[in-house]
Design an enzyme around this catalytic site. Structure first.
Site, PDB file in Angstrom:
ATOM      1  N   ASP A 193       0.670  -1.136  -0.062  1.00 20.76           N
ATOM      2  CA  ASP A 193       0.078  -0.011   0.060  1.00 20.76           C
ATOM      3  C   ASP A 193       0.871   1.384   0.069  1.00 20.76           C
ATOM      4  O   ASP A 193       2.159   1.221   0.326  1.00 20.76           O
ATOM      5  CB  ASP A 193      -0.875   0.071   1.288  1.00 20.76           C
ATOM      6  CG  ASP A 193      -1.771  -1.229   1.548  1.00 20.76           C
ATOM      7  OD1 ASP A 193      -2.234  -1.765   0.402  1.00 20.76           O
ATOM      8  OD2 ASP A 193      -2.176  -1.338   2.568  1.00 20.76           O
TER       9      ASP A 193
HETATM   10  N1  URA Z   1      -1.232  -5.875   3.906  1.00 18.54           N
HETATM   11  C1  URA Z   1      -1.624  -4.600   3.987  1.00 18.54           C
HETATM   12  O1  URA Z   1      -2.572  -4.261   4.707  1.00 18.54           O
HETATM   13  N2  URA Z   1      -1.168  -3.641   3.264  1.00 18.54           N
HETATM   14  C2  URA Z   1       0.117  -3.873   2.689  1.00 18.54           C
HETATM   15  O2  URA Z   1       0.693  -3.043   2.018  1.00 18.54           O
HETATM   16  C3  URA Z   1       0.567  -5.081   2.735  1.00 18.54           C
HETATM   17  C4  URA Z   1      -0.087  -6.021   3.380  1.00 18.54           C
END
Ligand code: URA
Length: 235
Positions: free
Chosen positions: A102
């Site tokens: 993310d």
């Molecule tokens: N899980 C999440 O919620 N975000 C990420 O970036 C990676 C794994």
């Protein structure tokens, strides 16, 4: 492969632009002899403006992603590709990220131009552990580790339960979570499902590979030993 194609594939420019580089005498061998567009010379023996070429096809690299960068080639705002040499975005085969983090997640992000390796890394069969450190808005209740480890936790909108995951409690609001899947927003959704909220998330390990001392925003190319370590389940 003809040099004009080799250089275009490495992102030095379109075929037309690269053809001009040859006409301008910018492409030479290691001894400084001018090379021509249709010469077929080994990658290691070619120089552009006196510099060795970018790494050949088969490039896999590790980036320490800072928070605030998007895993995309074309989004508004900061992109993870902005942290790599500009030519890397123009390579063929494409250098793509192995899965995504993310925008607000920091940590270990891999890129490769090797489609087979990419599939081996993300394959459910490999079940490579991915280790995340999460900072939480609320203190942990104490029942999360058992639920996460159960193999029976079903997230909203999912059809199948999550594979067992390991939660290590580091402090009332900090935890290390090891998962072997890569579902959409998985870590944030797991903590949301137990009434919590992730306020910071960092990935520290994939398979047997860690960031070690790689500074935030920096990258390095992986060699065969790194890739062997990556493909093992323990770090
Ligand atoms: N899980 C999440 O919620 N975000 C990420 O970036 C990676 C794994």
């Amino acid at each position: 492969m003809k040099l004009v194609k080799l250089l275009a594939n490495l992102g030095y420019g379109s075929r037309k632009q690269v053809a001009w580089m040859f006409r301008e005498g910018r492409v030479t061998d290691a001894a400084g002899e001018v090379l021509y567009a249709d010469d077929q010379v080994g990658h290691a023996d070619v120089r552009v403006d006196g510099e060795a070429l970018d790494p050949p096809q088969g490039l896999t690299l590790l980036l320490h992603k800072p928070s605030g960068y998007t895993c995309s080639t074309k989004d508004t705002g900061r992109l993870v590709y902005d942290l790599l040499p500009p030519r890397f975005r123009l390579r063929s085969p494409v250098l793509s990220s192995v899965g995504r983090l993310d925008r607000e997640t920091s940590g270990l992000l891999l890129f490769t131009d090797d489609g087979q390796l990419l599939h081996r890394i993300i394959s459910p069969k490999a079940a490579l552990p991915k280790v995340y450190e999460a900072t939480l808005a609320e203190p942990l209740r104490g029942n999360e580790a058992v639920l996460f480890a159960s193999g029976a936790m079903l997230l909203e909108a999912d059809n199948t339960p999550l594979k067992p995951a390991v939660l290590d409690v580091l402090s009332p609001t900090q935890a290390r979570l090891t998962i072997t899947e890569g579902r959409y927003h998985q870590v944030r959704r797991m903590f949301a499902a137990v009434g919590n909220h992730v306020i910071a998330l960092h990935r520290s390990r994939v398979g047997g590979l860690s960031l070690d001392t790689l500074p935030e925003g920096a990258w390095r190319a992986l060699d065969a030993a790194d890739i062997a370590r990556l493909m093992t389940a323990d770090g």
